[in-house]
Design an enzyme around this catalytic site. Sequence first.
Site, PDB file in Angstrom:
ATOM      1  N   HIS A 179      -3.054  11.171   0.930  1.00 36.70           N
ATOM      2  CA  HIS A 179      -2.632  10.817   2.320  1.00 36.70           C
ATOM      3  C   HIS A 179      -1.900  12.048   2.735  1.00 36.70           C
ATOM      4  CE1 HIS A 179      -1.137   7.213   4.983  1.00 36.70           C
ATOM      5  NE2 HIS A 179      -0.609   8.658   5.728  1.00 36.70           N
ATOM      6  N   ASN A 185      -7.429   1.466   9.851  1.00 36.92           N
ATOM      7  CA  ASN A 185      -6.039   1.536  10.542  1.00 36.92           C
ATOM      8  C   ASN A 185      -6.319   1.525  12.058  1.00 36.92           C
ATOM      9  OD1 ASN A 185      -5.440   2.338   7.928  1.00 36.92           O
ATOM     10  ND2 ASN A 185      -4.750   4.560   8.304  1.00 36.92           N
ATOM     11  N   GLU A 217      -7.237   8.264   6.630  1.00 36.75           N
ATOM     12  CA  GLU A 217      -7.798   8.886   7.969  1.00 36.75           C
ATOM     13  C   GLU A 217      -8.313  10.287   7.905  1.00 36.75           C
ATOM     14  OE1 GLU A 217      -4.382   8.251  10.638  1.00 36.75           O
ATOM     15  OE2 GLU A 217      -4.302   6.191  10.372  1.00 36.75           O
ATOM     16  N   GLU A 257      -3.515  -0.574   8.275  1.00 35.98           N
ATOM     17  CA  GLU A 257      -2.413   0.055   9.104  1.00 35.98           C
ATOM     18  C   GLU A 257      -2.598  -0.547  10.333  1.00 35.98           C
ATOM     19  OE1 GLU A 257      -1.424   4.395   9.393  1.00 35.98           O
ATOM     20  OE2 GLU A 257      -2.008   4.526   7.211  1.00 35.98           O
ATOM     21  N   ARG A 276       0.787  -1.233  -0.153  1.00 35.67           N
ATOM     22  CA  ARG A 276       0.053  -0.096   0.135  1.00 35.67           C
ATOM     23  C   ARG A 276       0.848   1.307   0.144  1.00 35.67           C
ATOM     24  NH1 ARG A 276      -2.989   2.887   4.944  1.00 35.67           N
ATOM     25  NH2 ARG A 276      -3.767   4.468   3.616  1.00 35.67           N
ATOM     26  N   TYR A 309      -4.388   1.530  15.981  1.00 33.86           N
ATOM     27  CA  TYR A 309      -2.846   1.376  16.699  1.00 33.86           C
ATOM     28  C   TYR A 309      -3.143   0.962  18.052  1.00 33.86           C
ATOM     29  CZ  TYR A 309      -0.610   3.204  12.558  1.00 33.86           C
ATOM     30  OH  TYR A 309      -0.119   3.344  11.132  1.00 33.86           O
TER      31      TYR A 309
HETATM   32  C1  GAL Z   1      -1.274   7.111  10.831  1.00 35.65           C
HETATM   33  C2  GAL Z   1      -0.897   7.444   9.574  1.00 35.65           C
HETATM   34  C3  GAL Z   1       0.395   7.151   9.019  1.00 35.65           C
HETATM   35  C4  GAL Z   1       1.615   7.053   9.963  1.00 35.65           C
HETATM   36  C5  GAL Z   1       0.867   6.501  11.328  1.00 35.65           C
HETATM   37  C6  GAL Z   1       1.794   6.382  12.635  1.00 35.65           C
HETATM   38  O1  GAL Z   1      -2.070   7.795  11.358  1.00 35.65           O
HETATM   39  O2  GAL Z   1      -1.896   7.262   8.438  1.00 35.65           O
HETATM   40  O3  GAL Z   1       0.859   8.063   8.129  1.00 35.65           O
HETATM   41  O4  GAL Z   1       2.003   8.233  10.535  1.00 35.65           O
HETATM   42  O5  GAL Z   1      -0.245   6.903  11.680  1.00 35.65           O
HETATM   43  O6  GAL Z   1       1.682   7.349  13.425  1.00 35.65           O
END
Ligand code: GAL
Length: 497
Positions: A144, A331, A189, A400, A99, A333
């Site tokens: 992006h 995405n 995002e 992500e 990607r 995290y």
């Molecule tokens: C996301 C973003 C990425 C990368 C990632 C880690 O929000 O799409 O570009 O930076 O976080 O922080």
Amino acid sequence: MASDPSVTFTNLSSPAVCNWNPEDASFPEEFAWGAATAAYQIEGGWDADGKGPSIWDTFTHQGGDRVFKNQTGDVACGSYTLWEEDLKCIKQLGLTHYRFSLSWSRLLPDGTTGFINQKGVDYYNKVIDSLLANGVTPMVTLHHFDLPQNLEDQGGWRSETIVKAFDSYAQFCFRTFGSKVKLWITINEPYVAAELGYEKGLMAPGVTEPGTGAYLAAHNMIKAHAAAWHSYDKIFRKTQGGLVSIALNSDWAEPFNPNSLADQEAAKRHMAFCLDWFATPIFLDGDYPAIMKSKISAVSKRQGCPSSRLPEFTEKEKMMIKGTADFFSLNYYTTRKIRHQEHMHNQPSVSADKEAEQVTDPSWPVATGSSWLAVVPWGLRLLLKYIKDTYNHPIIYITENGFSQSDPAPLDDTQRWEYFRLTLQEILKAIYIDRVMLKGYFIWSLLDNFEWTCGYSSRFGLFHVDFESSALPRIPYKSAIEYARVISNNGLMKSCG
Ligand code: GAL
């Protein structure tokens, strides 16, 4: 929603849950194994060969300590000239998918189709062709974070004129690359771009418009996404046969006190003001979540605003927005604990409207390169189940997921691989126990890169990049070697230690 005929989730056998160990399970056949990057974070060549400036070029060049050590993406990983090096990394991992994003202002320097930069087209053709020649499927993000500066000068995402401009750009990309690209992401995002770019001013374009900027920008992003999806659907789908979605980021939200009704409701609001803000209109009914509308309206009234600070979609727009994604692009995290909190700040903001405060559980480990990134793999499983239940069991790609290390980052990142391993276990549970239609997983990121306001201090790469050396060498972390093993086994199997 268009269906993907290649998905055969019906033939997955359910594990006997009691003695099932995800370490021994295989991922579904044709599972997409990927890594992700974004143009501004890796390409460099910020003004090479006719590229126009983007808001991130302007933001970083203005200095002012908004970015770690005032670093810029002028050179970054040099991928504009070092693409073959990136390709070697992709091959070494054995990725099935990659990607990456197109730089809008590399293709259309002023953001409009009035002038097309052929050198930019050539670059992306080279990337796409060499991926395909190596059996790697490209997933391409149109936008992006790096809006052409010229469009920002005309109001950027706060101006409705952007909807048409984005649609023209999207059509240009579909026409130019669509015979070869079958997986498209319109916008990455929108939540982050809107809140950090147009409310808090922490990211480009650095606008501080509390309580209105983010809602307005997001409103136009949703309409722009929908316009591009319809263009694909009407003009290109029949001949190109691809799929189009939008990448939505989301935390998983847990009530701070699970026995408190107020905290339970606050956790729901956290989801409404993050994921559902975009997913409800796009996947369900064309409109914002009801709780978001009522909260913002009530708080706006209390503040003496003549009307709600959240813009409204017309009935025609709702019809246009509803059902405009062919798969769910997530995405993920981190996870947060959420506590009910009224009248949080004097200044209007998305978080004040939400009336919920986020807390990180001190027992959760935190990725060394990002203070915000509490490592909570089980949160991903719960989030996937939430998406399945809330959004009619869509096909999902995790576009992500990753864990950063601080600089200097050790090549032996055993601890980080452990986070990935636990995450992959949760993914297997989501697939086999919760029956989520998860079609692929993309690690953020292929390379250490320009991590927005953290510059090069926060390293998310599977490959280390030495930014001090002009050759910008890429060296695999241990996680890259482990990930390659998982990909080749299509399962976790036993660790090689
Ligand atoms: C996301 C973003 C990425 C990368 C990632 C880690 O929000 O799409 O570009 O930076 O976080 O922080």
